[in-house]
Design a protein around this motif. Structure first.
Motif: not given
Length: 262
Positions: A63-72
């Motif tokens: 999920l996008v909502s489960a990731k940090t900006l750095a991870e994305l």
């Protein structure tokens, strides 16, 4: 007056959706505006991603909502696209696009451009999506429309409650109520409180021949999505819609240019 032409997700046919390269291409092609979807990351950043999951448009999962900006930021959001095989990919083609970066690019474009921002719901962050959005727009001086400002923002959602929140947080912002299956009364030209523009999908326009006319009779503008082929384009032009949202903005612009009287 011809309808406004908006590049859906930046013009998702020519280049990977929601990448900076797609948006810059749409501006170069002459689109009046661009459209993006926004979601909140786990650490509270607004990112331009349509799906709630990462699998379709990146080399990530979950999920996008489960990731940090750095991870994305570490993911590839462009190599999956058919155009990637024929293009020399740069960071503009593959890097995650944040709303902050998109707004900066539009500000730096040196031309008038309209931005449609869709807030995606349901979201685990609820009203925080709209709160963060208005906060970001204020940072760029865009939370209240200013005559003469080359960048103008409109907020869209399928969620009537989201548009009510925008109306409360930033009363001057135009809002579009997106429609796939209209609730009772909407088909007769009424929109939920907080909505100022009707946003029916092209399938709904096809199946409800009087829908656009009803909105027009009620004094409402109509933006139709996603118009990608000639029969659908002919239909919405015949009905006199105010905005056309397309994965193929150049195709729409060429059709409008060819239709101009000499």
């Amino acid at each position: 007056m011809r309808p406004l032409v908006f590049a859906h997700r930046g013009g998702a046919d020519a280049l990977p959706e929601h990448t900076l390269a797609a948006y810059l291409r749409a501006l170069a092609d002459g689109a009046d505006g661009v459209e993006c979807d926004v979601r909140l990351t786990r650490d509270g950043h607004l990112v331009c991603v349509h799906d709630r999951r990462l699998d379709r448009t990146s080399n990530g999962t979950g999920l996008v909502s489960a990731k940090t900006l750095a991870e994305l930021e570490g993911l590839d959001f462009g190599s999956w696209h058919a155009a990637a095989a024929a293009a020399e990919l740069t960071a503009e083609h593959t890097r995650l696009l944040t709303l902050d970066r998109l707004l900066s690019a539009l500000r730096d474009s040196g031309r008038a451009v309209r931005l449609l921002i869709e807030t995606k719901h349901p979201s685990r962050y609820g009203s925080e999506v709209e709160r963060r959005l208005v906060e970001m727009l204020r940072k760029f001086g865009l939370a209240e429309p200013v005559p003469g400002d080359p960048v103008q923002v409109t907020v869209m959602s399928f969620a009537a409650l989201a548009l009510r929140r925008i109306r409360a947080l930033a009363p001057g912002l135009p809002t579009v109520y997106l429609l796939e299956i209209p609730p009772p009364g909407v088909g007769r030209g009424r929109l939920p409180f907080g909505a100022r523009i009707a946003g029916p999908g092209i399938g709904l326009v096809r199946s409800r021949p009087t829908l656009v006319r009803n909105f027009q009779a009620a004094g409402l503008q109509t933006y139709v999505w996603t118009v990608n082929n000639e029969p659908d384009l002919d239909l919405v032009l015949e009905q006199g819609v105010d905005g056309i949202i397309s994965d193929r903005p150049r195709f729409v612009i060429d059709k409008l240019e060819n239709a101009r009287p000499v």
